[in-house]
Design an enzyme around this catalytic site. Structure first.
Site, PDB file in Angstrom:
ATOM      1  N   GLU A   3      12.641   0.879  21.787  1.00 35.18           N
ATOM      2  CA  GLU A   3      11.313   0.312  22.013  1.00 35.18           C
ATOM      3  C   GLU A   3      11.464  -1.090  22.614  1.00 35.18           C
ATOM      4  O   GLU A   3      12.152  -1.938  22.051  1.00 35.18           O
ATOM      5  CB  GLU A   3      10.538   0.226  20.703  1.00 35.18           C
TER       6      GLU A   3
ATOM      7  N   GLY B  66      10.739  -2.032   8.910  1.00 36.29           N
ATOM      8  CA  GLY B  66      10.272  -0.887   8.112  1.00 36.29           C
ATOM      9  C   GLY B  66      11.313  -0.447   7.101  1.00 36.29           C
ATOM     10  O   GLY B  66      11.007  -0.168   5.935  1.00 36.29           O
TER      11      GLY B  66
ATOM     12  N   CYS C 298       2.376  -0.212  20.026  1.00 39.35           N
ATOM     13  CA  CYS C 298       3.410   0.682  19.503  1.00 39.35           C
ATOM     14  C   CYS C 298       3.326   2.047  20.162  1.00 39.35           C
ATOM     15  O   CYS C 298       4.300   2.772  20.206  1.00 39.35           O
ATOM     16  CB  CYS C 298       3.354   0.769  17.987  1.00 39.35           C
TER      17      CYS C 298
ATOM     18  N   GLY D  70       4.873  -2.726  12.073  1.00 40.60           N
ATOM     19  CA  GLY D  70       5.827  -3.613  12.736  1.00 40.60           C
ATOM     20  C   GLY D  70       7.033  -2.818  13.192  1.00 40.60           C
ATOM     21  O   GLY D  70       6.949  -1.605  13.435  1.00 40.60           O
ATOM     22  N   SER D  71       8.154  -3.507  13.302  1.00 41.95           N
ATOM     23  CA  SER D  71       9.354  -2.878  13.854  1.00 41.95           C
ATOM     24  C   SER D  71       9.970  -1.885  12.871  1.00 41.95           C
ATOM     25  O   SER D  71       9.829  -2.013  11.654  1.00 41.95           O
ATOM     26  CB  SER D  71      10.375  -3.959  14.198  1.00 41.95           C
ATOM     27  N   THR D  72      10.686  -0.917  13.421  1.00 47.80           N
ATOM     28  CA  THR D  72      11.360   0.076  12.587  1.00 47.80           C
ATOM     29  C   THR D  72      12.430  -0.605  11.735  1.00 47.80           C
ATOM     30  O   THR D  72      12.637  -0.243  10.571  1.00 47.80           O
ATOM     31  CB  THR D  72      11.964   1.174  13.487  1.00 47.80           C
ATOM     32  N   GLU D  73      13.052  -1.632  12.301  1.00 46.61           N
ATOM     33  CA  GLU D  73      14.084  -2.374  11.569  1.00 46.61           C
ATOM     34  C   GLU D  73      13.499  -2.989  10.283  1.00 46.61           C
ATOM     35  O   GLU D  73      14.065  -2.821   9.188  1.00 46.61           O
ATOM     36  CB  GLU D  73      14.588  -3.480  12.499  1.00 46.61           C
TER      37      GLU D  73
ATOM     38  N   GLU E 166       3.703   2.023   9.752  1.00 48.10           N
ATOM     39  CA  GLU E 166       3.364   2.363  11.133  1.00 48.10           C
ATOM     40  C   GLU E 166       4.337   1.567  11.991  1.00 48.10           C
ATOM     41  O   GLU E 166       4.239   0.349  12.084  1.00 48.10           O
ATOM     42  CB  GLU E 166       1.911   1.985  11.393  1.00 48.10           C
TER      43      GLU E 166
ATOM     44  N   LYS F 244      -0.720 -10.479   4.827  1.00 45.87           N
ATOM     45  CA  LYS F 244       0.216 -11.423   5.450  1.00 45.87           C
ATOM     46  C   LYS F 244       0.174 -11.198   6.969  1.00 45.87           C
ATOM     47  O   LYS F 244       0.763 -10.250   7.482  1.00 45.87           O
ATOM     48  CB  LYS F 244       1.633 -11.157   4.902  1.00 45.87           C
TER      49      LYS F 244
HETATM   50  P1  ADP Z   1       8.515  -8.393  15.586  1.00 48.06           P
HETATM   51  O1  ADP Z   1      10.013  -8.302  15.557  1.00 48.06           O
HETATM   52  O2  ADP Z   1       7.940  -7.724  16.767  1.00 48.06           O
HETATM   53  O3  ADP Z   1       7.973  -9.785  15.362  1.00 48.06           O
HETATM   54  P2  ADP Z   1       8.430  -7.561  12.888  1.00 48.06           P
HETATM   55  O4  ADP Z   1       8.552  -6.165  12.420  1.00 48.06           O
HETATM   56  O5  ADP Z   1       9.604  -8.458  12.705  1.00 48.06           O
HETATM   57  O6  ADP Z   1       7.990  -7.505  14.388  1.00 48.06           O
HETATM   58  O7  ADP Z   1       7.187  -8.282  12.204  1.00 48.06           O
HETATM   59  C1  ADP Z   1       6.002  -7.651  11.793  1.00 48.06           C
HETATM   60  C2  ADP Z   1       5.497  -8.313  10.531  1.00 48.06           C
HETATM   61  O8  ADP Z   1       6.481  -8.164   9.505  1.00 48.06           O
HETATM   62  C3  ADP Z   1       5.252  -9.814  10.639  1.00 48.06           C
HETATM   63  O9  ADP Z   1       4.113 -10.142   9.841  1.00 48.06           O
HETATM   64  C4  ADP Z   1       6.521 -10.408  10.033  1.00 48.06           C
HETATM   65  O10 ADP Z   1       6.358 -11.707   9.490  1.00 48.06           O
HETATM   66  C5  ADP Z   1       6.796  -9.415   8.936  1.00 48.06           C
HETATM   67  N1  ADP Z   1       8.213  -9.370   8.480  1.00 48.06           N
HETATM   68  C6  ADP Z   1       9.332  -9.704   9.159  1.00 48.06           C
HETATM   69  N2  ADP Z   1      10.440  -9.498   8.408  1.00 48.06           N
HETATM   70  C7  ADP Z   1      10.006  -9.026   7.207  1.00 48.06           C
HETATM   71  C8  ADP Z   1      10.654  -8.590   6.003  1.00 48.06           C
HETATM   72  N3  ADP Z   1      11.973  -8.607   5.879  1.00 48.06           N
HETATM   73  N4  ADP Z   1       9.879  -8.138   5.000  1.00 48.06           N
HETATM   74  C9  ADP Z   1       8.532  -8.073   5.114  1.00 48.06           C
HETATM   75  N5  ADP Z   1       7.864  -8.467   6.214  1.00 48.06           N
HETATM   76  C10 ADP Z   1       8.584  -8.940   7.258  1.00 48.06           C
END
Ligand code: ADP
Length: 502
Positions: free
Chosen positions: A405, A255, A306, A250-253, A272, A198
């Site tokens: 971050e 994660g 990151c 992606g983001s820790t949130e 990561e 994805k």
């Molecule tokens: P940013 O906030 O910098 O866009 P994210 O961590 O939100 O980074 O996004 C990284 C990836 O995770 C993207 O492919 C995004 O579509 C996906 N993503 C966002 N929210 C969710 C979620 N709740 N579950 C799984 N994947 C997600």
């Protein structure tokens, strides 16, 4: 910015953007089940580059079923490891053939300078697939001597098999769209897994193009499936009960959400996540090298790494001199579209990211931090998502810009007095992804490298990556290691076989 310096996309890129882009499921190009699509924007001017399918949970379900069939009953598992390696090598050759197409797509979609995409993103991708092509034939179990004290006199032969995990969901970010897909796909496929990928909604193009090459290289149907969509599409993949493992960058949130979503079937997870990496400069460092190095550490990829060196810590003796040099470098960085030949730094990936970074800059300013360079949106570039390279002077540990971050070209500088303070401050965030140390003293380098809680420590360099070098986080920067032999741990499982010899 004059029009003359802007490179026109090549005809293959134009043709790709004008084509009817589709998901890749079971080796077929298909529309999303809903038929919906979404716009992909050029962050240098927010014009629409093209549209891609808006995959949803039904598409994820279709893709997972295709991957499951490919894993359980398709030809994939019957290939020899040598044939598997050859497919990955073929893929690398095809990417090399299309290097310019990938570089332009990456630049248009993400905003990064074309020269960087040509020199770094795509060559690293090619090299990475070749590394794992070679590794496919070198994955092995072991033989073990066992004693079994409660069975005196019995004889056993114990060996392990290192097997693929099965169906793997991979969710990737937008900062290095092609490379992040590659880091996840190379090892997963070398180990014999099947994948549903994805891409990030901001940057889906290079992954879709890569899908074409998987088909052309001859990967069996269903081994790699690509579903474009938003966060809810990622969530459907993370919580799917027939996915055996999910890998996320992606983001820790998010994660945290991935870990929660994985609980249903207790799928394996690797993460990561974010970072707040320090660049630590001692007074004995080569200051010219260090100034250039720490500027690159934060400004490379517009700070959207990151492992960006977003905190600069400098020994008080050379603090003023070094920070001034970094601020001067920041002021000279030429902003512009990624496709312009004279651009040093492109726009951030999206308006949303620009606003997020601006909010942090304003929080720094309102907390009393002085901006020696930058500090907002550059004049005359309003149509794009630009942020001026920013250097904050003499920040304090409690500030939001020091602890959180930002993921943009914003550096927070502060002085330190001795090695112990440098290590303590270096560790004083919730993250632990990377750090760099700048010194001519080998003893200091070793002491600081040992003292820092970080997955990677660079000495007299920063942002050095190689397929053979493991990368991943301590603390809230995540768990599991990408690249190198270590990544195999996340994509294989060990089966122990004990044979009693009668
Ligand atoms: P940013 O906030 O910098 O866009 P994210 O961590 O939100 O980074 O996004 C990284 C990836 O995770 C993207 O492919 C995004 O579509 C996906 N993503 C966002 N929210 C969710 C979620 N709740 N579950 C799984 N994947 C997600």
């Amino acid at each position: 910015m004059t029009e003359a310096t802007l490179l026109e996309p090549c005809k293959d890129v134009k043709a790709f953007l004008n084509s009817d882009l589709k998901l890749l499921i079971n080796g077929q190009r298909v529309s999303s089940a809903s038929g919906e699509t979404f716009e992909v924007l050029d962050p240098s001017n927010n014009s629409v580059l093209t549209r891609v399918p808006k995959g949803g949970s039904e598409d994820i379900d279709r893709a997972v079923r295709a991957a499951r069939n490919a894993f359980e009953t398709g030809p994939w598992r019957k290939l020899t490891v040598s044939e598997r390696g050859k497919l990955l090598w073929k893929l690398a050759d095809l990417i090399e053939r299309d290097l310019e197409i990938f570089a332009q797509l990456e630049s248009l979609d993400n905003g990064k300078p074309l020269a960087i995409a040509r020199a770094a993103d795509v060559p690293l991708t090619i090299d990475h697939f070749r590394y794992y092509a070679g590794l496919a034939t070198k994955i092995h179990g072991e033989t073990l001597d066992i004693s079994v004290p409660y069975a005196p006199g019995a004889e056993f032969f114990d060996f392990t098999l290192r097997e693929p995990i099965g169906v793997v969901g991979q969710i990737i970010p937008w900062n290095f769209p092609l490379l992040m897909a590659t880091w996840k796909l190379g090892v997963a496929l070398a180990a014999g897994n099947c994948v549903v990928l994805k891409p990030a909604e901001q940057t889906p193009l290079s992954a879709l193009k890569l899908g074409d090459l998987f088909v052309e290289a001859g990967f069996p149907a269903g081994v790699v499936n690509i579903v474009t969509g938003f966060g809810d599409t990622g969530a459907a993949l993370a919580e799917h009960n027939d996915v055996d493992k999910v890998a996320f960058t992606g983001s820790t949130e998010v994660g945290h959400k991935i870990v929660q979503a994985s609980a249903g079937n207790l799928k394996r997870v690797s993460l990561e996540l974010g970072g707040k990496s320090p660049s630590i400069v001692f007074a004995d460092a080569d200051l010219e090298l260090a100034a250039q190095g720490v500027a690159n550490a934060i400004f490379f990829n517009h700070g959207q790494c990151c492992c960006a060196g977003s905190r600069l810590m400098v020994h008080s003796k050379v603090y003023e001199e070094l920070v001034e040099r970094v601020a001067d470098t920041a002021k000279k960085i030429k902003l512009g579209p990624g496709m312009a030949s004279d651009t040093d730094m492109g726009p951030l990936v999206s308006r949303e990211q620009q606003e997020r970074v601006l909010k942090y800059i304003n929080s720094g300013l309102s907390n009393g931090a002085e901006a020696l360079a930058g500090g907002g949106i550059p004049k005359g570039l309003d149509a794009g998502c630009y942020i001026s390279p920013t250097v904050f002077n003499r920040v304090t540990q409690g500030m939001q810009i020091v602890q959180e971050e930002i993921f943009g070209p914003v550096l927070a500088a502060s002085p330190f007095e001795d090695l112990e303070e440098a290590i303590a401050k270096g560790n004083d965030t919730e993250f632990g992804l990377a750090a760099s140390v700048w010194t001519r003293d080998i003893n200091k380098a070793h002491k600081v490298a040992k003292g820092l809680k970080a997955g990677t420590v660079w000495v007299n360099c920063h942002n050095i990556f190689d397929a053979n070098a493991p990368f991943g986080g301590y603390k809230k920067s995540g768990y599991g290691r990408e690249m190198s032999l270590h990544a195999l741990e996340m994509y294989t499982q060990v089966k122990n076989v004990i044979i009693q010899i009668h």
